[in-house]
Design a protein around this motif. Structure first.
Motif, PDB file in Angstrom:
ATOM      1  N   UNK A   1     -57.484  -9.541  63.786  1.00 37.03           N
ATOM      2  CA  UNK A   1     -56.197  -8.966  64.201  1.00 37.03           C
ATOM      3  C   UNK A   1     -56.067  -8.957  65.722  1.00 37.03           C
TER       4      UNK A   1
ATOM      5  N   UNK B   1     -53.063 -11.099  67.412  1.00 41.31           N
ATOM      6  CA  UNK B   1     -51.976 -10.317  68.025  1.00 41.31           C
ATOM      7  C   UNK B   1     -51.898 -10.553  69.533  1.00 41.31           C
TER       8      UNK B   1
ATOM      9  N   UNK C   1     -50.749  -4.501  59.437  1.00 44.90           N
ATOM     10  CA  UNK C   1     -50.924  -4.190  60.862  1.00 44.90           C
ATOM     11  C   UNK C   1     -50.211  -5.239  61.720  1.00 44.90           C
ATOM     12  N   UNK C   2     -50.347  -6.506  61.335  1.00 41.56           N
ATOM     13  CA  UNK C   2     -49.677  -7.560  62.104  1.00 41.56           C
ATOM     14  C   UNK C   2     -48.167  -7.372  62.075  1.00 41.56           C
TER      15      UNK C   2
ATOM     16  N   UNK D   1     -46.965  -4.635  64.277  1.00 35.59           N
ATOM     17  CA  UNK D   1     -46.950  -5.044  65.683  1.00 35.59           C
ATOM     18  C   UNK D   1     -45.623  -5.730  66.042  1.00 35.59           C
ATOM     19  N   UNK D   2     -45.129  -6.560  65.114  1.00 33.29           N
ATOM     20  CA  UNK D   2     -43.829  -7.214  65.332  1.00 33.29           C
ATOM     21  C   UNK D   2     -42.707  -6.189  65.408  1.00 33.29           C
TER      22      UNK D   2
ATOM     23  N   UNK E   1     -55.360  -1.210  68.011  1.00 35.97           N
ATOM     24  CA  UNK E   1     -54.600  -2.460  67.953  1.00 35.97           C
ATOM     25  C   UNK E   1     -53.108  -2.209  68.217  1.00 35.97           C
ATOM     26  N   UNK E   2     -52.550  -1.196  67.583  1.00 39.58           N
ATOM     27  CA  UNK E   2     -51.097  -0.984  67.697  1.00 39.58           C
ATOM     28  C   UNK E   2     -50.726  -0.126  68.907  1.00 39.58           C
TER      29      UNK E   2
END
Lengths: 93, 271
Positions: A20, A24, B149-150, B153-154, B200-201
């Motif tokens: 990820x 990302x 999760x991806x 993010x978008x 990540x986010x």
């Protein structure tokens, strides 16, 4: 205990996290210029086409997204007779 | 001052509608005047989760097109008088929603309610962008799983660029609700950890909703989980989320329905 922890196989979640983080980072960078690859392909092809005849379906584009760098590979195949004008048989940009 | 909250995710099936109903009901129970709005035109489901599917007469599109007045389309909840539902259309498609119509209806809702909770459709297209367009606060619903999760993010990227607030250069409050979380699997290393997703986010955490049978149970009977069983683990997490939305500082916890051995023995003896 520490030996047991060491022997225990690594869970799949760390792989998920790393995948990820990598994808990302790329997607965030590409955001706002989604057609970058297409633009690059067109401009590279136009430069090559000035010198040799290029058939559009004989062009292969490869993109590898890596942690630090990405590599863009453009493989262009062209017939021998047009290639005679230019020296290399295959051009790789 | 009314607040428009958009529940969004990008990916489908992660719990947007469950979260909209649970937060809406918990806000209403906390004394706020709340309207939950279904933006999933063509695939409405919030009416079903709220248990109001047999009472739908007019919908969001009737109101945005001027075929019905807002008060005619609002469905008052039978359990909580300060909770209303504005259903989506089941027959039309999302192109029937006009920008001007949505703007006017959101303005009217702001005058009537304290909180307007918008249930976004999945995806990143027009429907999802209209649902988030007028939001002051966004709740991003994410499962601890790579595709979710991806997509989140978008959606965060869209919240920062396509909302009225973003366009005006204002700040849009963004929160993460992590749903279907299983602490045991995360501990074993088979599920993304809370910190992994947060790193990540990089948006603040509003709640961790543990995987629970209670969510399905509540949807079976058409009642927001926070009303159906306010004491179960997911409800406690949603109720804490509402307290945080209202500005309270509540320590973060992952509620559990698992009983201790002593508790189990005691319950069995008592039953």
């Amino acid at each position: 205990m520490s030996v047991l922890t060491f022997l225990k196989p690594r869970g799949s979640s760390s792989v998920a996290r790393e995948r990820l983080q990598l994808i990302l980072a790329h997607e965030r960078a590409e955001n706002g210029r989604p057609d970058l690859i297409i633009t690059l392909r067109e401009e590279i092809l136009n430069v090559i086409a000035k010198h040799v005849t290029v058939e559009r379906d004989k062009v292969q584009i490869k993109l590898e997204r890596g942690a630090g760098v990405s590599t863009l590979g453009v493989d262009i195949e062209f017939p021998v007779d047009t290639a005679l004008k230019a020296k290399p048989k295959r051009a790789t940009a | 001052m009314a607040k428009v909250l958009c529940v969004t995710s990008g990916k489908g099936g992660v719990g947007k509608t469950t979260t909209t109903a649970a937060l809406g009901a918990a806000l209403a129970q906390a004394g706020e005047k709340v309207c939950v709005v279904d933006f999933d035109v063509g695939l409405r489901n919030l009416d079903l989760i709220m248990g109001a599917e047999r009472r739908v007469v007019y919908d969001l599109i009737n109101v945005t097109n001027g075929d019905a007045k807002l008060p005619q389309a609002l469905i008052r909840d039978k359990r909580l008088e300060n909770l209303s539902l504005l259903p989506a259309s089941q027959t039309r498609d999302k192109d029937a929603l006009t920008d001007e119509g949505v703007e006017r209806v959101m303005g009217e809702l702001r005058e009537k309610f304290d909180w307007i909770v918008c249930d976004s459709p999945a995806g990143i297209e027009r429907g999802a962008q209209l649902a988030m367009r007028h939001a002051d606060v966004a709740v991003v619903v994410t499962n601890p799983e790579v595709s979710s999760v991806r997509d989140s993010d978008r959606i965060i990227g869209l919240l920062d660029s396509k909302t009225v607030r973003a366009e005006k250069g204002d700040h849009i409050e963004k929160h993460l609700i992590l749903t279907r979380f299983d602490p045991a699997r995360a501990d074993r290393g088979d599920m993304l950890k809370v910190d992994d997703v947060l790193e990540i986010l990089s948006i603040p955490l509003l709640a961790i909703i543990p995987e629970s049978l209670e969510v399905l149970r509540a949807s079976n009977v058409g009642c927001p989980v926070t009303l159906n069983n306010p004491l179960c683990a997911p409800s406690r997490a949603y109720i804490d989320a509402v307290r945080r939305l209202k500005g309270e500082t509540v320590p973060m916890a992952i509620p559990s329905d698992r009983k201790s051995l002593i508790n189990k023995l005691f319950t069995r003896r008592a039953a």
